[in-house]
Design a protein around this motif. Structure first.
Motif, PDB file in Angstrom:
ATOM      1  N   ASP A 149       0.831  -1.211   0.000  1.00  0.00           N
ATOM      2  CA  ASP A 149       0.000   0.000   0.000  1.00  0.00           C
ATOM      3  C   ASP A 149       0.862   1.256   0.000  1.00  0.00           C
ATOM      4  OD1 ASP A 149      -2.243  -1.603   0.056  1.00  0.00           O
ATOM      5  OD2 ASP A 149      -2.397  -1.569   2.235  1.00  0.00           O
TER       6      ASP A 149
ATOM      7  N   ARG B  85      -5.490   0.313 -10.634  1.00  0.00           N
ATOM      8  CA  ARG B  85      -5.487   0.815  -9.257  1.00  0.00           C
ATOM      9  C   ARG B  85      -4.824   2.178  -9.183  1.00  0.00           C
ATOM     10  NH1 ARG B  85      -2.507  -1.685  -3.824  1.00  0.00           N
ATOM     11  NH2 ARG B  85      -3.927  -0.694  -2.319  1.00  0.00           N
TER      12      ARG B  85
ATOM     13  N   ARG C  75      -7.141   4.861 -10.540  1.00  0.00           N
ATOM     14  CA  ARG C  75      -8.207   5.247  -9.605  1.00  0.00           C
ATOM     15  C   ARG C  75      -7.686   6.216  -8.551  1.00  0.00           C
ATOM     16  NH1 ARG C  75      -9.531  -0.278  -9.974  1.00  0.00           N
ATOM     17  NH2 ARG C  75      -8.467  -0.719  -8.005  1.00  0.00           N
TER      18      ARG C  75
ATOM     19  N   VAL D 295     -15.369   7.806  -7.855  1.00  0.00           N
ATOM     20  CA  VAL D 295     -14.819   6.555  -7.337  1.00  0.00           C
ATOM     21  C   VAL D 295     -15.723   5.966  -6.260  1.00  0.00           C
ATOM     22  CG1 VAL D 295     -12.421   7.041  -7.902  1.00  0.00           C
ATOM     23  CG2 VAL D 295     -13.366   7.903  -5.769  1.00  0.00           C
TER      24      VAL D 295
ATOM     25  N   SER E 140     -17.812   3.752  -6.459  1.00  0.00           N
ATOM     26  CA  SER E 140     -18.024   2.315  -6.606  1.00  0.00           C
ATOM     27  C   SER E 140     -16.984   1.477  -5.875  1.00  0.00           C
ATOM     28  CB  SER E 140     -18.015   1.927  -8.095  1.00  0.00           C
ATOM     29  OG  SER E 140     -16.764   2.246  -8.679  1.00  0.00           O
ATOM     30  N   ILE E 141     -15.910   2.106  -5.396  1.00  0.00           N
ATOM     31  CA  ILE E 141     -14.891   1.363  -4.656  1.00  0.00           C
ATOM     32  C   ILE E 141     -15.497   0.829  -3.364  1.00  0.00           C
ATOM     33  CG2 ILE E 141     -12.676   1.530  -3.456  1.00  0.00           C
ATOM     34  CD1 ILE E 141     -11.831   3.652  -5.414  1.00  0.00           C
ATOM     35  N   ASP E 142     -15.188  -0.400  -3.033  1.00  0.00           N
ATOM     36  CA  ASP E 142     -15.685  -1.031  -1.813  1.00  0.00           C
ATOM     37  C   ASP E 142     -15.359  -0.142  -0.610  1.00  0.00           C
ATOM     38  OD1 ASP E 142     -16.327  -2.599   0.334  1.00  0.00           O
ATOM     39  OD2 ASP E 142     -14.961  -4.232  -0.158  1.00  0.00           O
TER      40      ASP E 142
ATOM     41  N   SER F  86     -12.530  -1.112   1.472  1.00  0.00           N
ATOM     42  CA  SER F  86     -11.247  -1.278   0.796  1.00  0.00           C
ATOM     43  C   SER F  86     -10.203  -0.329   1.364  1.00  0.00           C
ATOM     44  CB  SER F  86     -11.418  -1.018  -0.700  1.00  0.00           C
ATOM     45  OG  SER F  86     -10.173  -0.883  -1.335  1.00  0.00           O
TER      46      SER F  86
ATOM     47  N   ASP G  26      -8.149   1.093  -0.361  1.00  0.00           N
ATOM     48  CA  ASP G  26      -7.970   2.192  -1.310  1.00  0.00           C
ATOM     49  C   ASP G  26      -8.654   3.473  -0.839  1.00  0.00           C
ATOM     50  OD1 ASP G  26      -6.416   0.658  -2.886  1.00  0.00           O
ATOM     51  OD2 ASP G  26      -7.759   0.564  -4.598  1.00  0.00           O
ATOM     52  N   TRP G  27      -9.691   3.351  -0.011  1.00  0.00           N
ATOM     53  CA  TRP G  27     -10.306   4.565   0.531  1.00  0.00           C
ATOM     54  C   TRP G  27      -9.338   5.293   1.464  1.00  0.00           C
ATOM     55  CZ3 TRP G  27     -13.710   7.454  -1.401  1.00  0.00           C
ATOM     56  CH2 TRP G  27     -14.775   6.943  -2.138  1.00  0.00           C
TER      57      TRP G  27
END
Length: 499
Positions: free
Chosen positions: A351, A396, A399, A411, A413-415, A418, A420-421
């Protein structure tokens, strides 16, 4: 186990597992497994992968899992090629495939596949410092590389492979002159756009890799059609024998294995077209292929010589990025992430690396236009050839780059669960903090999770030293609230909403 690494190649014809041992920065192949899955044969005209081919693939990966069950994730890399590049339902298949294998699977772009093939081939050549033309005919695509001394110069991938050509031009195994002519002409049309550039670059030796080239070499040599390797004369003699047989059922050639028989006609037609279009007289065979290239690429990452770092640095230079600014954003973003995810403080953490890469690349779109530059940045990152990155890696990164400013709805729709948030929050706040380009070093701020959002606490008076920052942070609060989350800003000298 400490000195073992493994590569899995989810090809359009076969799935291959290769285990290698690391000795003095060299890889010595140990055992491997091969499964003739023929994934490309299950691809419908509307680019949907049928259930039968999916089941064959999952069963093969379950067998691979038995061999790899004791391997740590950092020592295994699985890549998928052309069929999963084009299959519309590839994401659904990957869920089942990854569960069966027990490791993540990356879909790689055609040129990235070509680069990895060359890496594998170059490590098996007696003299890699000669300029080589490398050709790899796979089940769904064919890769072409000109390279020298472990560095590729030209990379191309063409949508033509032994499985697809066998099904299209030799249905039910019928063999005739018309079928050969149509298949060769189709292949030559694919090659005409690249052959001139390749001939201009030149090569001292032509090298074939993977199953089709190996099968043709073995047939030619074992039937006395060639003294060594693949020759133009040998191909013509083999073509005459195939035409005389008239059908796959009648072929009786030494060296032709049963698992290669169903796809040999398509592979042969492509090889014949390559010899004609590239004006070749002779080609040698190399045991090096995609899976060996993946092993060496994995070895580089293990020894902290990750090609992805070099690629990001090259993009920073190519697009004229303000490196000092980008590095400040990257440092601050990673500093904030470490507060949310302490294990990510390690620079080698996945990450941490993706966040740093995204921060270094977030302004490359300014080279296209200042207006909506984040959209241009995301498009470049998502669509450019980026050696070392898989398609999922690039998606990735794209995004994260897209989300570093503007509307978070893009964005949404990102879980929500996740990681990524977390990366997006750190990116956005780092960009805001350094927007005025007056902040130097790591900012005296603390970021922590709070419910469905985040809480940012700044040292008293610090934010007021940065022009525009307070207004920018107010806008950030509105963006997060509009997404059903929250961003709380706490600082003694900064007016913030009641919390």
């Amino acid at each position: 186990m400490q000195d073992l690494i493994a590569a899995i190649d989810l090809g359009s014809n076969s799935f291959r597992l290769q285990v290698g041992r690391i000795v003095n920065d060299q890889i010595y192949p140990l055992d491997g497994l091969k499964e003739a899955v023929r994934l490309a044969a299950g691809l419908s005209p509307d680019k949907m992968l049928d259930l039968a081919s999916q089941q064959r693939g999952v069963a093969a990966l379950q067998r691979f899992h038995e061999r790899l069950r004791d391997f740590p994730p950092t020592r295994v890399r699985a890549v998928a090629t052309n069929t999963l590049r084009v299959a519309k339902n590839a994401p659904e298949f990957l869920i089942r495939a990854e569960a069966a294998l027990g490791f993540p699977i990356e879909i790689i772009a055609g040129r990235e596949e070509a680069r990895l093939i060359y890496v594998g081939v170059a490590h098996t050549l007696p003299d890699p410092h000669r300029q080589q033309l490398v050709v790899d005919i796979g089940g769904g695509s064919t890769e072409f590389i000109v390279g020298k001394s472990f560095e590729s110069q030209l990379l191309e991938s063409r949508y033509m492979g032994c499985v697809g050509y066998s099904l299209r031009y030799f249905p039910e195994g019928r063999i005739d002159k018309r079928a050969f002519k149509e298949a060769e002409l189709a292949a030559r049309r694919e090659l005409q756009t690249i052959s001139a550039a390749y001939r201009e670059a030149g090569w001292e030796e032509a090298v074939g890799s993977s199953g089709t080239a190996k099968a043709i070499v073995e047939i030619l040599e074992q039937n006395g059609l060639s003294a060594s390797g693949i020759t133009r004369e040998g191909l013509e003699k083999l073509k005459a024998l195939l035409l005389r047989a008239g059908s796959l059922d009648n072929i009786d050639l030494a060296g032709l294995k049963g698992d290669r028989l169903p796809v040999i006609l398509g592979g042969f037609a492509i090889m014949s077209a390559i010899f004609k279009e590239f004006e070749l007289e002779h080609m040698v065979f190399s045991e090096g292929a995609l899976r060996l290239g993946v092993l060496y690429d994995l070895l580089g990452r293990y020894h902290h010589h990750d090609l992805r770092d070099a690629t990001v640095s090259a993009f920073v230079r190519r697009y004229g990025v303000d490196l000092r600014q980008a590095q400040q954003v990257a440092d601050t973003a990673c500093h904030l992430l470490a507060q949310l995810e302490p294990e990510s403080a390690d620079p080698e953490h996945d990450d941490h690396r993706f966040l740093r890469w995204a921060a270094l690349l977030h302004e490359i779109g300014i080279s296209v236009a200042h207006s909506s530059y984040h959209k241009h940045s995301a498009y470049i990152v998502g669509n450019a050839d980026m050696p070392g990155f898989s398609r999922m890696d690039q998606a990735r990164l794209a995004r994260l780059v897209l989300a570093h400013r503007g509307k978070l709805e893009r964005v949404a729709s990102i879980d929500p669960g996740s990681v990524d948030w977390l990366l997006i929050a750190c990116m956005r706040l780092a960009v805001v903090i350094h927007r005025a380009r007056d902040a130097r070093g790591l900012p005296p701020v603390t970021l922590r999770r709070e419910g469905r959002g985040f809480s940012l606490t700044a040292a008293p008076g610090w934010l007021q030293k940065l022009p525009l920052t307070a207004a920018a942070l107010d806008e950030e609060q509105r963006q997060w609230q509009g997404l059903g989350r929250a961003l709380y800003i706490r600082a003694l000298s900064l007016r913030s909403p009641a919390t």
